[in-house]
Scaffold this motif. Structure first.
Motif, PDB file in Angstrom:
ATOM      1  N   ALA A  91      83.807  35.925  74.443  1.00 17.17           N
ATOM      2  CA  ALA A  91      84.798  35.516  73.448  1.00 17.17           C
ATOM      3  C   ALA A  91      85.248  36.739  72.675  1.00 17.17           C
ATOM      4  CB  ALA A  91      84.183  34.490  72.501  1.00 17.17           C
ATOM      5  N   LEU A  92      86.556  36.929  72.621  1.00 21.51           N
ATOM      6  CA  LEU A  92      87.129  38.094  71.939  1.00 21.51           C
ATOM      7  C   LEU A  92      87.988  37.611  70.785  1.00 21.51           C
ATOM      8  CD1 LEU A  92      88.679  40.466  74.634  1.00 21.51           C
ATOM      9  CD2 LEU A  92      86.790  40.939  73.101  1.00 21.51           C
ATOM     10  N   LEU A  93      87.991  38.368  69.724  1.00 16.98           N
ATOM     11  CA  LEU A  93      88.863  38.059  68.595  1.00 16.98           C
ATOM     12  C   LEU A  93      89.888  39.182  68.478  1.00 16.98           C
ATOM     13  CD1 LEU A  93      89.294  36.304  65.994  1.00 16.98           C
ATOM     14  CD2 LEU A  93      87.833  37.938  64.846  1.00 16.98           C
ATOM     15  N   VAL A  94      91.169  38.823  68.448  1.00 18.29           N
ATOM     16  CA  VAL A  94      92.217  39.825  68.235  1.00 18.29           C
ATOM     17  C   VAL A  94      92.807  39.579  66.856  1.00 18.29           C
ATOM     18  CG1 VAL A  94      94.440  40.719  69.009  1.00 18.29           C
ATOM     19  CG2 VAL A  94      92.734  40.032  70.687  1.00 18.29           C
ATOM     20  N   GLY A  95      92.532  40.490  65.928  1.00 11.89           N
ATOM     21  CA  GLY A  95      92.992  40.309  64.549  1.00 11.89           C
ATOM     22  C   GLY A  95      94.161  41.220  64.240  1.00 11.89           C
ATOM     23  N   GLY A  96      94.932  40.857  63.234  1.00 17.84           N
ATOM     24  CA  GLY A  96      96.038  41.722  62.821  1.00 17.84           C
ATOM     25  C   GLY A  96      96.902  41.029  61.790  1.00 17.84           C
ATOM     26  N   ASP A  97      97.744  41.821  61.107  1.00 23.62           N
ATOM     27  CA  ASP A  97      98.660  41.257  60.121  1.00 23.62           C
ATOM     28  C   ASP A  97      99.622  40.297  60.790  1.00 23.62           C
ATOM     29  OD1 ASP A  97      97.847  42.651  57.835  1.00 23.62           O
ATOM     30  OD2 ASP A  97      98.912  44.451  58.503  1.00 23.62           O
ATOM     31  N   PRO A  98     100.098  39.301  60.042  1.00 27.67           N
ATOM     32  CA  PRO A  98     101.120  38.424  60.609  1.00 27.67           C
ATOM     33  C   PRO A  98     102.358  39.250  60.982  1.00 27.67           C
ATOM     34  CG  PRO A  98     100.267  37.506  58.562  1.00 27.67           C
ATOM     35  CD  PRO A  98      99.682  38.879  58.701  1.00 27.67           C
ATOM     36  N   GLY A  99     102.924  38.984  62.133  1.00 22.20           N
ATOM     37  CA  GLY A  99     104.162  39.653  62.545  1.00 22.20           C
ATOM     38  C   GLY A  99     103.966  41.012  63.183  1.00 22.20           C
ATOM     39  N   ILE A 100     102.726  41.426  63.386  1.00 19.18           N
ATOM     40  CA  ILE A 100     102.492  42.759  63.941  1.00 19.18           C
ATOM     41  C   ILE A 100     102.701  42.751  65.452  1.00 19.18           C
ATOM     42  CG2 ILE A 100      99.984  42.699  64.405  1.00 19.18           C
ATOM     43  CD1 ILE A 100     101.717  45.424  62.407  1.00 19.18           C
ATOM     44  N   GLY A 101     102.560  41.578  66.075  1.00 18.15           N
ATOM     45  CA  GLY A 101     102.818  41.490  67.524  1.00 18.15           C
ATOM     46  C   GLY A 101     101.660  40.950  68.347  1.00 18.15           C
ATOM     47  N   LYS A 102     100.745  40.196  67.701  1.00 20.90           N
ATOM     48  CA  LYS A 102      99.599  39.658  68.429  1.00 20.90           C
ATOM     49  C   LYS A 102     100.033  38.664  69.509  1.00 20.90           C
ATOM     50  CE  LYS A 102      97.781  38.052  64.645  1.00 20.90           C
ATOM     51  NZ  LYS A 102      98.801  38.517  63.694  1.00 20.90           N
ATOM     52  N   SER A 103     100.934  37.734  69.119  1.00 20.31           N
ATOM     53  CA  SER A 103     101.375  36.727  70.088  1.00 20.31           C
ATOM     54  C   SER A 103     102.132  37.395  71.224  1.00 20.31           C
ATOM     55  CB  SER A 103     102.274  35.699  69.415  1.00 20.31           C
ATOM     56  OG  SER A 103     101.618  35.147  68.309  1.00 20.31           O
ATOM     57  N   THR A 104     102.910  38.411  70.887  1.00 20.21           N
ATOM     58  CA  THR A 104     103.668  39.133  71.911  1.00 20.21           C
ATOM     59  C   THR A 104     102.707  39.800  72.893  1.00 20.21           C
ATOM     60  OG1 THR A 104     105.314  39.586  70.208  1.00 20.21           O
ATOM     61  CG2 THR A 104     105.468  40.877  72.225  1.00 20.21           C
ATOM     62  N   LEU A 105     101.718  40.502  72.355  1.00 17.01           N
ATOM     63  CA  LEU A 105     100.746  41.195  73.207  1.00 17.01           C
ATOM     64  C   LEU A 105     100.046  40.206  74.137  1.00 17.01           C
ATOM     65  CD1 LEU A 105      99.022  43.829  73.802  1.00 17.01           C
ATOM     66  CD2 LEU A 105      97.390  42.904  72.172  1.00 17.01           C
ATOM     67  N   LEU A 106      99.570  39.091  73.551  1.00 11.57           N
ATOM     68  CA  LEU A 106      98.760  38.174  74.348  1.00 11.57           C
ATOM     69  C   LEU A 106      99.597  37.416  75.369  1.00 11.57           C
ATOM     70  CD1 LEU A 106      96.212  37.209  71.638  1.00 11.57           C
ATOM     71  CD2 LEU A 106      95.840  38.563  73.679  1.00 11.57           C
ATOM     72  N   MET A 107     100.856  37.138  75.022  1.00 11.01           N
ATOM     73  CA  MET A 107     101.735  36.514  76.020  1.00 11.01           C
ATOM     74  C   MET A 107     101.944  37.472  77.191  1.00 11.01           C
ATOM     75  SD  MET A 107     103.546  34.246  77.305  1.00 11.01           S
ATOM     76  CE  MET A 107     103.533  32.916  76.133  1.00 11.01           C
ATOM     77  N   GLN A 108     102.153  38.743  76.879  1.00 13.88           N
ATOM     78  CA  GLN A 108     102.336  39.730  77.950  1.00 13.88           C
ATOM     79  C   GLN A 108     101.077  39.887  78.787  1.00 13.88           C
ATOM     80  OE1 GLN A 108     104.443  42.774  75.303  1.00 13.88           O
ATOM     81  NE2 GLN A 108     105.194  43.287  77.313  1.00 13.88           N
TER      82      GLN A 108
END
Ligand code: TYD
Ligand code: MG
Length: 462
Positions: A91-108
């Motif tokens: 299990a991995l946690l990817v943290g970051g500020d809102p709008g930094i691009g987490k959803s973009t990264l993970l979709m890619q």
């Protein structure tokens, strides 16, 4: 069944209280106590009578081991940060500020894994299917077999995944975006509270361990730099990655904070473009200005991030101050460290900065975390004060002590090699650095005392 009890949990540090208060005594934050119930599930604590347990199986430490199988994305900036790919069942946690691009990264990443033949489930509690599809189109991730769900209830998510398992379509990886939107029937608190996040995380970790499917959880970070609410999530998962960067700059850094299956301190560098994130193979170029036109006050620092060298430009501006107490402003470096360095320059090198404003900036919005930058910062300061540019094509690295003596730092060879690769001709580093005798084309200038540095850079002008 035990009677449901109410208690108050601090959303910042997860300390619990039986009575509400305006301030959390444990962490000193105001207005962070929220009412939560503890009638069941994980975290219900004592109160229930202990039942009779089943003995656990005991193993010897010297048993057989197998290298943890991983799913590899072939996007090297991502794989390296995970320690060589995502370990099955972790299990991995990817943290970051809102709008930094987490959803973009993970979709890619989901699309990339899917292209390589892995089955991926992407569960979003934040956006509608339409929104996610639109983003996927923009990222050219839409022509893949990634399965999509918009669900926030943990029990429903687990049922969905169980159904896939029973149809022999067990996913290799499940992405949950984000952990703060999840809620479980087992606890009464609102989504995003410590109890909910902890229960949901526990349930997802249990699922990953039992099924062998890797789980990536997305977590938003609060302004204090913590995964919103519970730090507890960080302790529970196998790995924590932070996605960071300055929103005004296009580059983003994925940083390993915790990894049970590999090294920490690794970084992956990406660049945000209109069609998503692109990996940056040569990040040094990103943080360096034009090296042909050297102006006073800029020095290039040869840094290390994890195992990887990174050249960064340091800019200093020293100007006579009209104020009684001169200003010191730092962006991207430790201001305490700057004060120390200024004191050392005054005391041991005769560089008078007491009546000057000092501004220090790290180019590209990058943040330097190692003390090895001392010598480069000192060089930039001296150069700005004297109004003379530093010798062209030079890099600096090394720590400076309070006595003014320089101290060797780790990985000197990779620092020098990276500089050589990028066409630098000179390296200034501390005396007694181990790799100093190695054959390299670059001119090596050893510095024993900070005062030597001042002498060398001001005299050796070519
Ligand atoms: P997002 O992944 O939604 O952030 P998070 O999940 O961390 O909250 O990223 C949103 C930002 O990324 C948004 O400000 C726009 C930018 N972006 C691009 O610049 N290019 C793109 O192709 C995409 C999808 C987003
Ligand atoms: Mg998002």
């Amino acid at each position: 069944m035990a009677k449901a009890k109410q208690h108050y949990t601090c959303q910042n540090c997860s300390a619990t209280y039986t009575q509400w208060a305006g301030k959390c005594d444990a962490c000193g934050e105001w207005n962070t106590l929220t009412e939560e119930s503890v009638n069941s599930g994980i975290g219900s604590g004592p109160g229930k009578k202990l039942g009779k347990g089943r003995p656990a199986k005991l193993f010897e430490l010297s048993g057989e081991t197998i290298e943890a199988p991983r799913i590899i994305s072939k996007i090297s900036e991502f794989d390296r940060v995970c320690g060589g790919g995502v370990v099955n069942g972790s299990a991995l946690l990817v943290g970051g500020d809102p709008g930094i691009g987490k959803s973009t990264l993970l979709m890619q990443m989901a699309a990339q894994f899917s292209r390589l033949g892995h089955s991926i489930v992407y569960i979003s509690g934040e956006e509608s299917v339409g929104q996610i599809r639109m983003r996927a189109q923009r990222l050219e991730a839409d022509q893949t077999d990634v399965l999509l769900a918009t669900e926030t209830n943990v029990e429903n998510i687990l049922a969905t995944l169980d159904e896939l398992n029973s149809k022999d379509k067990k996913p290799a990886l499940v992405i949950i975006d984000s952990i703060q939107t999840l809620w479980s029937d087992r606890v009464d608190s609102a989504p995003g509270t410590v109890t909910q996040v902890r229960t949901a995380t526990q349930a997802m970790i249990q699922y990953s361990k039992n099924s062998g499917t890797a789980v990536i959880l997305v977590g938003h970070v609060t302004k204090e730099g913590q995964i919103a609410g519970p730090r507890v999530v960080e302790h529970m998962v196998d790995g924590v990655l932070y996605f960071e960067g300055d929103r005004n700059h296009q580059y983003r850094i994925l940083r390993t904070v915790k990894n049970r299956f590999g090294a920490t301190d690794e970084i992956g560098v990406f660049e945000m473009s209109h069609s998503g994130l692109r990996q940056v193979h040569n990040p040094s170029a990103l943080f360096l200005g034009n090296q042909d036109q050297q102006s006073p006050g800029t020095a290039v620092f040869a840094g290390i991030e994890g195992t990887r060298p990174l050249l960064v430009e340091i800019q200093a501006l020293v100007a006579p101050s009209p104020l009684g107490t001169p200003r010191r402003a730092v962006i991207g470096w430790d201001s305490q460290r700057l004060s120390m360095l200024l004191a050392v320059l005054e005391a041991h090198c005769g560089v008078q900065l007491g009546k000057h404003d000092v501004y220090l900036n790290i180019a590209g919005g990058y943040r330097i975390q190692e003390p090895a930058a001392d010598m480069a910062v000192a060089a930039a300061l001296i150069s700005s004060l004297s109004g003379k540019p530093l010798p062209a094509q030079s890099i600096f690295f090394g720590e400076v002590g309070l006595s003014g003596a320089t101290r060797p730092v780790n990985h000197p060879l990779s620092r020098i090699k990276e500089a050589e690769k990028l066409g630098f001709k000179r390296a200034f580093f501390p005396k007694n650095t181990k790799e100093q005798n190695l054959k390299l084309d670059i001119e090596k200038i050893e510095i024993e005392e900070l005062s030597d540095l001042a002498g060398k850079i001001l005299v050796d002008q070519k």
